[in-house]
Write an enzyme that holds these catalytic residues in place. Structure first.
Site, short mmCIF file in Angstrom:
data_model
loop_
_atom_site.label_atom_id
_atom_site.label_comp_id
_atom_site.label_asym_id
_atom_site.label_seq_id
_atom_site.Cartn_x
_atom_site.Cartn_y
_atom_site.Cartn_z
N TRP A 160 45.87 -1.10 47.90
CA TRP A 160 45.39 -1.23 46.37
C TRP A 160 43.97 -2.36 46.45
O TRP A 160 44.31 -3.59 47.22
CB TRP A 160 46.29 -1.79 45.56
CG TRP A 160 45.70 -1.98 44.14
CD1 TRP A 160 45.10 -1.22 43.29
CD2 TRP A 160 45.33 -3.59 43.60
NE1 TRP A 160 44.56 -1.86 42.30
CE2 TRP A 160 44.90 -3.11 42.39
CE3 TRP A 160 45.60 -4.54 44.21
CZ2 TRP A 160 44.62 -4.31 41.63
CZ3 TRP A 160 45.23 -5.76 43.22
CH2 TRP A 160 44.81 -5.46 42.19
N LYS A 212 38.05 9.08 31.41
CA LYS A 212 38.55 8.48 32.89
C LYS A 212 40.05 9.13 33.07
O LYS A 212 40.97 8.70 32.29
CB LYS A 212 38.49 6.88 32.77
CG LYS A 212 39.04 6.15 34.03
CD LYS A 212 38.88 4.83 33.82
CE LYS A 212 39.39 3.90 34.82
NZ LYS A 212 39.26 2.57 34.45
N ASP A 263 43.20 8.76 34.81
CA ASP A 263 43.93 7.87 35.81
C ASP A 263 45.23 8.42 36.56
O ASP A 263 45.85 9.40 35.93
CB ASP A 263 44.13 6.60 34.97
CG ASP A 263 44.01 5.28 36.13
OD1 ASP A 263 44.29 5.30 37.09
OD2 ASP A 263 44.05 4.35 35.51
N ASN A 291 48.55 6.20 38.06
CA ASN A 291 48.89 4.95 38.37
C ASN A 291 50.00 4.80 39.17
O ASN A 291 50.73 3.62 39.24
CB ASN A 291 48.88 3.77 37.48
CG ASN A 291 47.36 3.59 37.08
OD1 ASN A 291 46.48 3.43 37.94
ND2 ASN A 291 47.06 3.45 35.62
N ASP A 303 39.88 -0.89 42.20
CA ASP A 303 39.86 -1.86 40.91
C ASP A 303 39.45 -3.21 41.46
O ASP A 303 39.51 -4.05 40.59
CB ASP A 303 41.26 -1.90 41.01
CG ASP A 303 42.03 -1.13 39.74
OD1 ASP A 303 41.17 -0.32 39.31
OD2 ASP A 303 43.08 -0.76 39.85
C1 GLA Z 1 44.34 1.57 36.93
C2 GLA Z 1 42.84 1.67 36.88
C3 GLA Z 1 41.91 0.54 36.15
C4 GLA Z 1 42.73 0.82 34.69
C5 GLA Z 1 44.02 0.59 34.56
C6 GLA Z 1 44.83 0.55 33.12
O1 GLA Z 1 44.74 0.70 37.54
O2 GLA Z 1 42.34 2.00 38.07
O3 GLA Z 1 40.72 0.81 36.00
O4 GLA Z 1 41.93 1.80 34.00
O5 GLA Z 1 44.66 1.63 35.39
O6 GLA Z 1 45.99 0.68 33.18
#
Ligand code: GLA
Length: 722
Positions: free
Chosen positions: A194, A471, A473, A475, A543
């Protein structure tokens, strides 16, 4: 062009500068003959070496196993004597083996879609489909090879059909296998974690074998579904490079191993661990495609080939060739602490600076004020967004800005209404408590009602307001991959079904909202892969927006991806991932190597930085045609020299170029650096910073870049034909 020579039984696939050759040996086995620089001969059967020991089975049945263990199989199956890495393993009737015989083939113009999967497309290509069969199992295997006529790339995939009367379990179906002569190759791959994804690493290939993989249900931050076999001394401009890139967004395996005779077998496909696919009689399974690229002009040519292929034959979005709106995202500005007023205060300042879109990131739904709740409850939190979403979007639109929104559709928080109502909708194995990651669980995408719920959650929000961008995502990785919906003998399908579900949902979304600008994301860049590019023209790269770390992340990403696909933003300092402080101007220049935007609280940054934004946007727009469509040349790598980074983009007509130079470390008593431009026309005169040079001078004698005062300095140099 693709040809088949009836007499020699040789298939030859030509791209503009490469050839891929296969042959049928002993009237049945499909063998690999050659892949590399273009050949003019068709008489290549001698390369299969069937006239030397151990000979083909029809001539020497007593050594059939030895034949199997040395013949360069195009689709090796386990269980019958090829002891090298197999590409296909099926289990049926108590056997775990297959022996594939050539049955027929078809050559046609163009390329078929891969059902439910992302894949390259287009008219400038020809396809060869070879049907192979194992009569004992009733298994048909259709190997598909597409040779592009405008790009030096070959796409390979396979389709399995159960033509028998019993169930068949596919335990391994790798999409590509290439047996190669040993040439002292090195293995280049992209590794990371990460916030430091896709760093380039090169190691020698030896007998023990080397592999890259993911079992996370997504490619992951750690390894990437790409490797290149590079000849010794392969540089940016010279030497051989064979690239293998998997168009898939889930588990993968890429493996290269040298055998006892010094030859290599390279394979790539869906990782066989955690994978078993049940094929009932008449059913089919299609494996995703691998893109093979050969370059005899070093890594640079390989990169440019992948860029061209993905720009012209993979990305479909109507945004493909358009400059994307310059956006401002509130994540690093506010994290979860925002309301409509805060967002509007950001939007007001942003619109004054010329920023074109506000993206509302995580935290707008359910009662989500930290990352411990509400995933799955995709209703607007009106305590935060007072007056509702439509109102907020209208206000943003009234400022002349577009509006974008964040979702994490595949996930569910235990603290959510969705979980209370449907605890059986999560991935979990009977008798085990599923493990949390970021305090969330994963939805079971094998359940049709889950897909329906997720689709409607996202689409109904998009229907309520004028939303231009999503977007998407993801996670956390997939674990505890059990489904209470699937029967016991289909539990091995869960991880692949998840990926298929993501594809299905994104496809549906784009059908209903064809102009939607979709950006995929996964905790930064954990699902940055060619599969996702089929749906979204851009992917959030990492990120980590620190300008120095980004040099290495973006170099690794640029190795195979066009710059127009790489999400890159300017963020605030000290950087939230590294604590490093770099000049605002440098952050802007580094972010221009992608889709440009901001990720900061514009109301709080120093006024002198805010004042630089209009100028940065103007520059981004000026350079965007080169970023979007130019040829990419790497001139120097900070990763290698630890001092400075430099790359160049050249327009296809060679009339214009830009050179981005970042001096990471200031050096005392070094007055200038010489860089050698690439890709220009030798005799054309170019103007650079008010002086004129021919292309030959810029490329062979070089351009002097005066040293700059201080660390982290950067500049863009315009090169214009006069
Ligand atoms: C991930 C994305 C970030 C943001 C967060 C929100 O880490 O990469 O850009 O959107 O989630 O929780």
């Amino acid at each position: 062009m693709i040809t088949f020579d009836e007499k020699t039984k040789i298939f030859k696939l030509d791209t503009p500068n490469t050839s891929y050759v296969m042959g049928i040996a002993d009237n049945r086995y499909l063998g690999h003959v050659y892949y590399g620089k273009k050949l003019n001969d068709t008489n290549l059967g001698y390369l299969m070496r069937t006239k030397e020991a151990p000979f083909v089975p029809s001539e020497n049945l007593r050594e059939k196993v030895s034949f199997f263990d040395s013949f360069p199989m195009e689709m090796p199956c386990g269980g019958v004597g090829d002891f090298r890495e197999s590409a296909l393993l099926v289990s049926c009737k108590g056997q775990e083996a297959a022996e594939l015989f050539y049955v027929s083939h078809e050559i046609f113009h163009g390329k078929k879609k891969l059902k439910g999967l992302p894949a390259t497309w287009g008219e400038n290509c020809d396809t060869l489909e070879i049907t192979m069969e194992d009569e004992v199992l009733g298994l048909q295997v259709v190997l598909s090879y597409t040779a592009f006529t405008d790009t030096d790339a070959i796409a390979r995939s396979l389709r399995l059909v159960n033509g028998g009367s019993g169930d068949l379990y596919v335990k391994k179906a790798l999409s590509a296998c290439v047996d190669m002569d040993q040439k002292d190759f090195e293995f280049l791959s992209l590794f990371g974690s990460w916030a430091r994804e896709r760093h380039i690493e090169t190691v020698p290939v030896g007998h023990g074998g080397i592999s890259i993989e993911s079992l996370r249900g997504e490619p992951g931050h750690q390894e990437h579904p790409f490797f290149a076999l590079t000849g010794k001394n392969c540089s940016q401009d010279a030497g051989e490079a064979y690239g293998f890139h998997f168009v898939y967004s889930g588990n993968f395996l890429g493996k290269v191993k040298m055998n006892q005779f010094g030859n290599l077998r390279a394979v790539m496909g869906i990782h066989p661990d955690s994978f078993t696919w049940k094929l009932e009689p008449g059913a089919e399974f299609t494996a995703p495609e691998v893109i093979l690229v050969y370059s005899d002009e070093g890594l640079g040519k390989m990169s440019r080939t992948y860029h061209d292929l993905y720009r012209n034959h993979l990305i479909r979005s109507p945004w493909k060739d358009k400059a994307r709106p310059v956006l401002i995202n509130n994540w690093e500005a506010t994290y979860f602490e925002f309301d409509d007023e805060k967002l509007l205060s950001i939007a007001r300042e942003a619109s004054k600076a010329g920023i074109e879109m506000l993206v509302m990131d995580d935290g707008w739904f359910g009662h989500r004020n930290s990352d411990n709740s509400s995933l799955g409850d995709w209703q607007v939190n009106e305590d935060k967004i007072k007056g509702g979403l439509e109102h907020l979007v209208d206000e943003v639109n009234a400022l002349g800005m577009e509006f974008g929104i964040w979702f994490e559709p595949e996930m569910i928080s235990p603290d959510s209404d969705l979980y209370c109502n449907h605890p059986d909708w999560v991935l979990q194995m009977q008798g085990r408590v599923p493990g949390l990651a970021r305090e969330q669980l994963v939805l079971d995408f094998s359940r049709p009602e889950v897909l329906e719920y997720v689709y409607e959650s996202v689409a109904s929000i998009l229907r309520t307001a004028n939303i231009s961008y999503v977007k998407w995502d993801m996670n956390r990785p997939l674990a505890d991959c059990g489904s209470s919906y699937l029967p016991e003998d289909q539990q091995g399908e869960v991880m692949h079904r998840h990926v298929l579900g993501v594809y299905e949902l994104q496809e549906r979304l784009l059908e209903e909202f064809p102009n939607l600008l979709l950006e995929n994301c996964s905790g930064g860049g954990a699902r940055f892969d060619p599969g996702m590019l089929y749906y979204s023209p851009q992917i959030w790269c990492s990120d980590d927006t620190d300008a120095v770390e980004r040099l290495m992340i973006q170099e690794g990403t640029q190795l195979v991806y066009p710059l127009s696909a790489i999400g890159a933003h300017v963020s605030d300092c000290p950087n939230h991932a590294t604590g490093r402080v770099t000049p605002f101007a440098t952050r802007g220049i580094v972010a221009m190597a992608g889709t440009f935007g901001y990720e900061l609280d514009i109301t709080k940054i120093p006024p002198e930085e805010r004042e630089m934004i209009p100028q940065q946007i103007e520059e981004f727009k000026k350079y965007y045609p080169l970023v979007n469509a130019g040829d990419y040349y790497r001139l120097a790598s900070y990763r290698e020299n630890h001092i400075y980074d430099c790359y160049e983009l050249v327009s296809k007509n060679k009339k214009q170029a830009m050179v981005t130079f970042v001096q990471v470390m200031a050096e005392p008593n070094i007055h200038s650096r010489k860089i050698y431009l690439k890709g220009l026309e030798e005799d054309t005169v170019y103007e650079v910073e008010g002086k004129r040079y021919t292309g030959s001078t810029l490329m062979y004698a070089g351009l002097l870049i005066p040293g700059m005062w201080g660390d982290y300095q950067a500049k863009i140099i315009d090169v214009l034909a006069v």
